[in-house]
Design an enzyme around this catalytic site. Sequence first.
Site, PDB file in Angstrom:
ATOM      1  N   ASN A 267       0.864  -1.180   0.000  1.00 26.49           N
ATOM      2  CA  ASN A 267       0.000   0.000   0.000  1.00 26.49           C
ATOM      3  C   ASN A 267       0.905   1.236   0.000  1.00 26.49           C
ATOM      4  OD1 ASN A 267      -1.815   2.012   0.481  1.00 26.49           O
ATOM      5  ND2 ASN A 267      -2.723   1.084   2.310  1.00 26.49           N
TER       6      ASN A 267
ATOM      7  N   ARG B 255      -2.251  -2.003  -3.740  1.00 23.70           N
ATOM      8  CA  ARG B 255      -3.456  -1.199  -3.582  1.00 23.70           C
ATOM      9  C   ARG B 255      -3.345   0.006  -4.513  1.00 23.70           C
ATOM     10  NH1 ARG B 255      -5.420   2.232   1.656  1.00 23.70           N
ATOM     11  NH2 ARG B 255      -7.408   2.841   0.770  1.00 23.70           N
TER      12      ARG B 255
ATOM     13  N   HIS C 231     -12.348   3.347  -0.969  1.00 23.85           N
ATOM     14  CA  HIS C 231     -12.361   2.417   0.185  1.00 23.85           C
ATOM     15  C   HIS C 231     -13.063   1.091  -0.151  1.00 23.85           C
ATOM     16  CE1 HIS C 231     -12.256   6.127   3.063  1.00 23.85           C
ATOM     17  NE2 HIS C 231     -11.030   5.647   2.896  1.00 23.85           N
TER      18      HIS C 231
ATOM     19  N   LEU D 200     -14.944   4.563   8.908  1.00 17.91           N
ATOM     20  CA  LEU D 200     -14.721   5.867   9.533  1.00 17.91           C
ATOM     21  C   LEU D 200     -13.277   5.971  10.007  1.00 17.91           C
ATOM     22  CD1 LEU D 200     -18.022   5.996  11.675  1.00 17.91           C
ATOM     23  CD2 LEU D 200     -17.676   6.693   9.287  1.00 17.91           C
TER      24      LEU D 200
ATOM     25  N   ARG E 179     -10.955  16.751   5.426  1.00 17.49           N
ATOM     26  CA  ARG E 179     -11.781  17.006   4.237  1.00 17.49           C
ATOM     27  C   ARG E 179     -13.197  17.419   4.631  1.00 17.49           C
ATOM     28  NH1 ARG E 179     -10.583  11.400   1.569  1.00 17.49           N
ATOM     29  NH2 ARG E 179      -8.383  11.414   2.140  1.00 17.49           N
TER      30      ARG E 179
ATOM     31  N   GLY F  58     -10.214   3.389  11.751  1.00 19.39           N
ATOM     32  CA  GLY F  58      -9.710   3.991  12.994  1.00 19.39           C
ATOM     33  C   GLY F  58     -10.773   4.446  13.981  1.00 19.39           C
ATOM     34  N   ILE F  59     -11.699   5.271  13.541  1.00 12.74           N
ATOM     35  CA  ILE F  59     -12.745   5.771  14.439  1.00 12.74           C
ATOM     36  C   ILE F  59     -13.814   4.682  14.633  1.00 12.74           C
ATOM     37  CG2 ILE F  59     -14.528   7.536  14.752  1.00 12.74           C
ATOM     38  CD1 ILE F  59     -12.768   9.380  12.918  1.00 12.74           C
TER      39      ILE F  59
ATOM     40  N   ASN G 142     -12.506   1.901  16.959  1.00 15.07           N
ATOM     41  CA  ASN G 142     -11.900   2.220  18.268  1.00 15.07           C
ATOM     42  C   ASN G 142     -12.656   3.214  19.130  1.00 15.07           C
ATOM     43  OD1 ASN G 142      -9.401   0.674  17.929  1.00 15.07           O
ATOM     44  ND2 ASN G 142      -9.017   2.111  16.255  1.00 15.07           N
TER      45      ASN G 142
ATOM     46  N   GLU H 101      -7.550  -4.619   4.834  1.00 16.51           N
ATOM     47  CA  GLU H 101      -7.410  -4.461   3.389  1.00 16.51           C
ATOM     48  C   GLU H 101      -6.249  -5.299   2.861  1.00 16.51           C
ATOM     49  OE1 GLU H 101      -7.650  -0.326   4.500  1.00 16.51           O
ATOM     50  OE2 GLU H 101      -8.625   0.101   2.595  1.00 16.51           O
TER      51      GLU H 101
HETATM   52  P1  ADP Z   1      -6.540   6.447   7.612  1.00 17.39           P
HETATM   53  O1  ADP Z   1      -6.177   5.010   7.303  1.00 17.39           O
HETATM   54  O2  ADP Z   1      -7.655   7.001   6.772  1.00 17.39           O
HETATM   55  O3  ADP Z   1      -5.376   7.369   7.754  1.00 17.39           O
HETATM   56  P2  ADP Z   1      -7.403   5.363  10.157  1.00 17.39           P
HETATM   57  O4  ADP Z   1      -8.373   4.334   9.731  1.00 17.39           O
HETATM   58  O5  ADP Z   1      -6.105   4.930  10.727  1.00 17.39           O
HETATM   59  O6  ADP Z   1      -7.194   6.464   9.052  1.00 17.39           O
HETATM   60  O7  ADP Z   1      -8.152   6.277  11.251  1.00 17.39           O
HETATM   61  C1  ADP Z   1      -7.548   7.367  11.837  1.00 17.39           C
HETATM   62  C2  ADP Z   1      -8.578   8.023  12.750  1.00 17.39           C
HETATM   63  O8  ADP Z   1      -8.971   7.081  13.745  1.00 17.39           O
HETATM   64  C3  ADP Z   1      -8.052   9.260  13.464  1.00 17.39           C
HETATM   65  O9  ADP Z   1      -9.029  10.277  13.447  1.00 17.39           O
HETATM   66  C4  ADP Z   1      -7.889   8.752  14.893  1.00 17.39           C
HETATM   67  O10 ADP Z   1      -8.078   9.768  15.822  1.00 17.39           O
HETATM   68  C5  ADP Z   1      -9.033   7.764  14.977  1.00 17.39           C
HETATM   69  N1  ADP Z   1      -8.858   6.900  16.131  1.00 17.39           N
HETATM   70  C6  ADP Z   1      -7.915   5.952  16.340  1.00 17.39           C
HETATM   71  N2  ADP Z   1      -8.066   5.434  17.590  1.00 17.39           N
HETATM   72  C7  ADP Z   1      -9.118   6.076  18.171  1.00 17.39           C
HETATM   73  C8  ADP Z   1      -9.773   6.014  19.440  1.00 17.39           C
HETATM   74  N3  ADP Z   1      -9.365   5.182  20.365  1.00 17.39           N
HETATM   75  N4  ADP Z   1     -10.816   6.845  19.652  1.00 17.39           N
HETATM   76  C9  ADP Z   1     -11.223   7.707  18.712  1.00 17.39           C
HETATM   77  N5  ADP Z   1     -10.659   7.810  17.499  1.00 17.39           N
HETATM   78  C10 ADP Z   1      -9.631   7.011  17.230  1.00 17.39           C
END
Ligand code: ADP
Length: 405
Positions: A8, A93, A182, A211, A243, A334-335, A338, A386
């Site tokens: 990637n 990717r 995505h 997200l 964005r 990420g969001i 988590n 992915e």
């Molecule tokens: P990308 O791959 O698009 O760069 P990710 O899928 O890694 O993004 O997601 C990053 C987002 O996930 C960030 O906004 C980060 O703050 C959020 N994130 C990661 N862990 C947590 C958590 N424990 N609580 C809230 N948000 C989280």
Amino acid sequence: MKKILSVNAGSSSLKFQLFLMPEEKVIAKGLIERIGLSESIISIDYLSDGEEKTFKQTKDIANHEEAVDLLFKLFYILSVVKDSSEIKGVGHRVASGGELFPDSVVITDDVVHQIDSLGYLAPLHNPPQAKVIKSFKDMLPDTLMVAVFDTSFHATLPSENYLYSIPYEYYEKYGVRKYGFHGTSHSFVAKRAAELLDRPIEDLKIVTCHLGNGASIAAVDGGRSVDTSMGFTPLAGLTMGTRSGDVDPSILPYLMEKLDLTEVDDMIKILNNKSGLLGLSGISSDMRDVETAAASGNVRAKLALEIFVNRVQKYIGSYIAEMNGADAIVFTAGIGENAPNIRDMIISGLSWFGMTIDTVQNDTRKEAVISTEDSRITVLNVPTNEEIEIARQVERLGARTKISN
Ligand code: ADP
């Protein structure tokens, strides 16, 4: 047993995972960051004689070609790979396949040119990805290379969902339409949700919510993507880290005049890099920072959080309407994976649809059903993967092209 590498590449980074297939066992994974800048960072987690080890190094890496070269040198030094012929396939990717690639494809020289020429749809991603693919092809000339596009899963969108309400000839002449992104993630989590629900995906209507820093939602009906929130580019749809997501296009010339901007590109940069959670909160693009600030009473952070949640709810609602029903809502990235609190806020505001969060089950970062047993729509948390989906695509196309083990 064979080794398959999943790659990637970003404009200044290269992430990879090396799998032993078909077991899908990760034998090495890592990241090279700050390529082209000074002090690039290389980190690799790998298995050596069954033991987990970590390698870290900082050194200047001028370009992706050097990064690929270094990666293979390290593979040999760390004995992750003893001979390059052990790697039977590499999956790349790729951000956009436009309308040219409705499926993953075996990479030929023509495909590399086509990926590069689709740069107008993903300027920050496709051109560097084409370069990285070329470096890998130079390094492993006889190895199967497969491109896996973020757009392919959305190739099944019906025309009423991918067309914008602008003169039709702009679609015909210039390819202006919704492509979505995505796709690998939406496809992976939708399939996984069907497995967890123990029901054929063909029978399910699923809304998948990816997200992350970039964020998008897809309506997956019978295993096929029928709508998604990103558009011609990844700028459309939800409120994201930096964005804006959807805005009225008339804002652009109005703001350009107010900000004394003459180049529309500068305006687009503001929408891409200075908007979303960052622009609203004035604090950070990182949801963790926004949540912390909101909890300590920062009004704009609270507003950013509320707008983020509101846009996710709007899309979920509209996709339930479009599919005329839903069996499952899936959170990922990420969001999504988590932040139980944000999942709770989103689902609580959709209780009219008959979905209820189970606050105990929701307190997790792992794969789980997070709705109550009597919830009419099942809500799930499904960590995306992915990389494994890319490795699976390499296996699928490898089997088709009869690449030997
Ligand atoms: P990308 O791959 O698009 O760069 P990710 O899928 O890694 O993004 O997601 C990053 C987002 O996930 C960030 O906004 C980060 O703050 C959020 N994130 C990661 N862990 C947590 C958590 N424990 N609580 C809230 N948000 C989280």
